[in-house]
Design a protein around this motif. Sequence first.
Motif, PDB file in Angstrom:
ATOM      1  N   MET A  50       0.844  -1.185   0.000  1.00  0.00           N
ATOM      2  CA  MET A  50       0.000   0.000   0.000  1.00  0.00           C
ATOM      3  C   MET A  50       0.882   1.238   0.000  1.00  0.00           C
ATOM      4  N   ALA A  51       0.469   2.261  -0.724  1.00  0.00           N
ATOM      5  CA  ALA A  51       1.274   3.474  -0.821  1.00  0.00           C
ATOM      6  C   ALA A  51       0.347   4.655  -0.956  1.00  0.00           C
ATOM      7  N   GLY A  52       0.917   5.828  -0.806  1.00  0.00           N
ATOM      8  CA  GLY A  52       0.144   7.041  -0.998  1.00  0.00           C
ATOM      9  C   GLY A  52      -0.301   7.659   0.284  1.00  0.00           C
ATOM     10  N   GLY A  53      -1.624   7.859   0.466  1.00  0.00           N
ATOM     11  CA  GLY A  53      -2.143   8.628   1.584  1.00  0.00           C
ATOM     12  C   GLY A  53      -2.285   7.863   2.875  1.00  0.00           C
ATOM     13  N   THR A  54      -1.973   6.572   2.899  1.00  0.00           N
ATOM     14  CA  THR A  54      -2.090   5.821   4.147  1.00  0.00           C
ATOM     15  C   THR A  54      -1.048   6.293   5.135  1.00  0.00           C
ATOM     16  N   ARG A  55      -1.273   5.979   6.417  1.00  0.00           N
ATOM     17  CA  ARG A  55      -0.451   6.552   7.477  1.00  0.00           C
ATOM     18  C   ARG A  55       0.434   5.488   8.116  1.00  0.00           C
ATOM     19  N   ALA A  56       1.600   5.911   8.531  1.00  0.00           N
ATOM     20  CA  ALA A  56       2.521   5.066   9.296  1.00  0.00           C
ATOM     21  C   ALA A  56       3.290   5.981  10.241  1.00  0.00           C
ATOM     22  N   PRO A  57       2.598   6.521  11.268  1.00  0.00           N
ATOM     23  CA  PRO A  57       3.256   7.493  12.141  1.00  0.00           C
ATOM     24  C   PRO A  57       4.202   6.818  13.120  1.00  0.00           C
ATOM     25  N   GLY A  58       5.105   7.622  13.649  1.00  0.00           N
ATOM     26  CA  GLY A  58       5.972   7.161  14.723  1.00  0.00           C
ATOM     27  C   GLY A  58       6.769   5.936  14.340  1.00  0.00           C
ATOM     28  N   ALA A  59       6.801   4.986  15.251  1.00  0.00           N
ATOM     29  CA  ALA A  59       7.616   3.794  15.073  1.00  0.00           C
ATOM     30  C   ALA A  59       7.169   2.965  13.881  1.00  0.00           C
ATOM     31  N   ALA A  60       5.936   3.155  13.400  1.00  0.00           N
ATOM     32  CA  ALA A  60       5.466   2.382  12.255  1.00  0.00           C
ATOM     33  C   ALA A  60       6.154   2.796  10.965  1.00  0.00           C
ATOM     34  N   GLY A  61       6.682   4.026  10.896  1.00  0.00           N
ATOM     35  CA  GLY A  61       7.255   4.474   9.642  1.00  0.00           C
ATOM     36  C   GLY A  61       8.490   5.324   9.746  1.00  0.00           C
ATOM     37  N   ASP A  62       8.942   5.696  10.951  1.00  0.00           N
ATOM     38  CA  ASP A  62      10.126   6.541  11.088  1.00  0.00           C
ATOM     39  C   ASP A  62      11.376   5.838  10.568  1.00  0.00           C
ATOM     40  N   PRO A  63      12.326   6.590  10.033  1.00  0.00           N
ATOM     41  CA  PRO A  63      13.597   5.983   9.622  1.00  0.00           C
ATOM     42  C   PRO A  63      14.350   5.441  10.831  1.00  0.00           C
ATOM     43  N   TRP A  64      15.260   4.515  10.592  1.00  0.00           N
ATOM     44  CA  TRP A  64      15.961   3.862  11.706  1.00  0.00           C
ATOM     45  C   TRP A  64      16.850   4.833  12.467  1.00  0.00           C
ATOM     46  N   ARG A  65      17.359   5.835  11.811  1.00  0.00           N
ATOM     47  CA  ARG A  65      18.151   6.835  12.522  1.00  0.00           C
ATOM     48  C   ARG A  65      17.213   7.636  13.446  1.00  0.00           C
ATOM     49  N   GLY A  66      17.447   7.566  14.732  1.00  0.00           N
ATOM     50  CA  GLY A  66      16.599   8.250  15.694  1.00  0.00           C
ATOM     51  C   GLY A  66      15.308   7.516  16.021  1.00  0.00           C
ATOM     52  N   TRP A  67      15.161   6.292  15.531  1.00  0.00           N
ATOM     53  CA  TRP A  67      13.922   5.537  15.759  1.00  0.00           C
ATOM     54  C   TRP A  67      13.805   5.136  17.222  1.00  0.00           C
ATOM     55  N   HIS A  68      12.579   5.163  17.738  1.00  0.00           N
ATOM     56  CA  HIS A  68      12.301   4.689  19.098  1.00  0.00           C
ATOM     57  C   HIS A  68      10.834   4.290  19.171  1.00  0.00           C
ATOM     58  N   PRO A  69      10.476   3.426  20.125  1.00  0.00           N
ATOM     59  CA  PRO A  69       9.078   2.978  20.220  1.00  0.00           C
ATOM     60  C   PRO A  69       8.125   4.137  20.500  1.00  0.00           C
ATOM     61  N   THR A  70       6.997   4.124  19.823  1.00  0.00           N
ATOM     62  CA  THR A  70       5.928   5.107  20.060  1.00  0.00           C
ATOM     63  C   THR A  70       4.598   4.359  20.051  1.00  0.00           C
ATOM     64  N   PRO A  71       4.235   3.722  21.182  1.00  0.00           N
ATOM     65  CA  PRO A  71       2.992   2.934  21.210  1.00  0.00           C
ATOM     66  C   PRO A  71       1.784   3.772  20.836  1.00  0.00           C
ATOM     67  N   ALA A  72       0.856   3.160  20.126  1.00  0.00           N
ATOM     68  CA  ALA A  72      -0.391   3.833  19.764  1.00  0.00           C
ATOM     69  C   ALA A  72      -1.218   4.089  21.018  1.00  0.00           C
TER      70      ALA A  72
END
Length: 813
Positions: free
Chosen positions: A1-23
Motif C-alpha cells: 500500500m502506498a500514498g495517503g495511508t499513514r505510518a506514524p511514529g515507530a510504524a514508519g520513522d527511519p531507523w536513525r533516531g527511531w524509538h518505540p511510540t505505542p499507539a
Amino acid sequence: MAGGTRAPGAAGDPWRGWHPTPAARGEPPDLLRVGEVRIPAAARGPSGHPRPGPDHYHTAPALVPLLDRGHVALVDNVQAGGDAVVAGLLLRALGRTTHGQIDITGYDPERLGGGLAGFAPLAPAGLLTFVGPGGLTGLLDGLVDHIRRINETVLAGDHASLAEMAARTGRRPEPWRVAVLLGGDEPSRHERAQLDRILRTGAACGVHLIVRGIAVAEHRDVQVIRVDGRRAEVSGCGSLPVYLDDAPPAELVTATCRAIADRVSVGPAPAVFANLLPDRFWTEHSASGLTAPVGDSPEGRPVDVTLADYPPHALIAGPSGTGKTNLVYAWMGALAARYSPEELAFYLLDFKEGVSFARFAPGRRDPSWLPHVRLVGVNVNTDREFGLALLRFLGRELRRRADAAKEHEVTKLSELRHEDPDGHWPRIVAVIDEFQVLLTGRDTLAQEAATLLEDLARRGRSQGIHLILASQDVSGIEALWGRPALVAQFTLRIALPKARRILHEANLAAETLPRHHAVVNADSGAPDANRVVRVPAASDRRVWSDLQHRLWQDRPPRLGPPRLFDGDAVPRLAQAPDFGELAPGTAEPVALLGESIDVQAHSARLPLTRSPGRNLAVLGTRVDEACAVLAAAARSLARQHADGDARFSVACLDPDAAATAASLRADLPADTGWYDAEGLAALLPSVEPDGVHPHYIILFAADAAAARLAVKEGARTGHEHLRRILNTGPERRTHVLGWWRGVNRLRDDLGGLGSRTDAIGAWVALDVQGADLSGFYPQQGGPAWYPRPWRALFFDRARHRTPEVVIPYGLGG
C-alpha cells in the motif's frame, strides 16, 4: 500500500533516531513500513514537451498490513533481503504496541533461531518462544486452538474481531500472537490444513503469520512480498517497484527488546478500577446476596464474585506484597458503589501493624468516610481482645436477626426482609486481615474466638452475615485448620500469587500468577473452578478518594461516622460517649476507669454502690497509667454530683504523681481536701461516714504512707483506720480509690499474708503479672495476664466472671 495511508511514529520513522511510540489506548495499529515506492514524474525537454526521466520521481512509503489485518508471506532468493524485512516488520510492530502486547513464536529449523537472534532478549520475559525442528505441527495446532478459544470465550458472538472489541471497549483483552515461520521441510497435509485455517481466521483473533520459505495459498488477508535484493514487489502496491529499507541496526533491535523485556518483567499492568464501578450507584438490592466484580478475566470481561447463601464466606491468602489489601479495596469499592448503606454494612479489622483501613474513617486531612463502614480497627496486632469483641458483637447481631426471623416465621434474610420491609436488615460483611493473629495460641481467647467464628460461619449465611478472612499464609493456623467444619464454610477462596494451602492441594494455579492477578475459586479450591482475574490498583489513595467522596456526599443524613479503634491511639475521657452522658443526680455513681476494648467504645465502669468492697485498687509501678486511671475515676465521679453533694479528699504521696494530682484537684469541687502523708495520717481517724453524702478518698501511692499510718493513734494504728474505712465505708457511701505500687504492699496494708482481701472489690492491674494477683482473684493461680504498655486488666468481683482489658484514658482528660 502506498500514498495517503499513514505510518506514524515507530510504524514508519527511519531507523536513525527511531524509538518505540505505542499507539494510544484503543487506537488500531498502523500499517508498517517496509520501504518506499518511487513513482516516475514527467520531465520536460527543451521544446517543453513532456518526456520520461529516470531521475525524476515522487516517493511514497510502502506499507504492509499486519496486526489485526492479516499475514505476510515472503518470497526471496537473497537471504539478506528477507532478513531485513522480517526484522523491520517485527521491530516496527513492537514499537507501535504497548510493552508485552505481542507474543512472538519463532520456527527456524535451518538456522535454529539464528534468524531472530537480535530479538532474543524478549525470551526471558516470555515474549519470544523458539520452536525447534519437528515442532511445526504443535505450533500450528496451538494457534488453531487459541483461535477457537478466542471465538468461543472472548468474542463469544458479541464482537466480530478483537479489533472491533478494542475499538468499542477501549481495552484489548488478549495480546497479538505473531508466528514467524522461517522455512523447513514441506508441510504435511495436516500442517497445510492448519496453515490455511490460520490464514483465513487468525487476523480476527489477533493471530498473524510471517512466513518465509514455505509456500502459502493466496488469500485476501495475505500480503506477499517478492524480494529481489534491495527491490521487491509488494502485492499491496500493485506493479510499482518497492525499494526496501535497510535492516534495523542490530544494536537498536537488541536495546529495544531488552527495554521491552525489562518493562514486562515488572509485571502486567493492573486492571482499571473505574471499570469495576456501575454507571449508576446504589441501584442494587442485597436481599438475596451481594455480587460485584473484583477485576477482569483474561478475556477482558468482569469477574463477578458473590456472597450469599452459597458461597457465604471467603478466604483470601497471599504472601506479603502480593496485594491482599488492594484486592479487598477493589471488592469493597465495587460493592459500595452498587449497594447503599441501607443494603450493606462493613466491619473492618486489620491485625497487622498498619492503618490500611483507616482511610474509611474520618481523619485529620480528610473528614470523609465510607458511609457503609460501621467499624474500623487498626493497629490491633497486640489487642486480640478487640477481635474477640467484634466476634461477640456479630454473635449478638446474629441472635437478634435469628429472633426476628423466628418471630416472622421465616428462616433466611431474604424472607425476613420481605416480611419486615420496614426493618433495618442490611447484609453485613466483616473483613479481618491477618486473622490468624486472633487464633494464635492455645489460650481461652483463641478458643472462644474460634468457637464464635465457627458459629458465625455456620449460621451467619442465612442471616446475611458474611466473613472475609485474609492472611499471608494459612498453613500454620492450628486453631482454624483443626476445625474442618469451620474451614468447610469458606467455600469462596481467593489466592494471590504464590499463595499456599488455600486452594486444593492439587491446585497449583497460584504458583504461576503474575502481579496484579488472583485466582477466584467458589468451590473450596477445586481446580476446575478456577477463574483468573486481573485486579485493579484500587489502593491508590487518589483513585479511592474520588469514589469515597462521591459516596460520602450522597450518604443518608442520619448516618454518622464509623467507630474507629486505633490500637496506637490513647483515648481521651472528655471524648468518651459514656462520660458525656454523666450528669448530677445519679442514684448509683460509677467511676469510669478507661476505654473498654469493644465495638461501641464504652467505658469500663465501676459502680460505687452501698455494698461491701466497693473500693478500687490500682496496682503497679507505671506512674502515668496509674495516675490516668485514678484521675478518670475521680473526674467522672465529680461529674455526677452537684456542688456540695459529695466530698472529695486527695492524698498524693509520690512526687512523680504530684502534677497529675494537682491538675485533678483543680477539676474537682472547690472544697476538695488536699493531703500529704502527715495529713493523711490525721485524716483517716477523722473519717466517719454519715451515709448521706458520698465521700471519695483518692490515694496516689497509698503504700508510701505505711510508716505514718503505723504510728499509734491511741488504741488503733493508722493502718487499722484505713482497713476500717475499706471494710465499713462503702455501705455508708465512703469509698477508697487508691494506687498501690505493688500487690504485696496492698496486702501488707490489708493485714499481711493470709489476710482477707474482699475489702478490695475491684482492681486495675498495670505492670503486674497475673500470678501475683492470685490472692485477689477467685480462681486459683490468678488471671492470664501479660502486661503491655498503656493497657490494664480490670476486675470487679461483683460483676466479672473474667477480667477485661481496658485502655486508660490519657492524662489531661
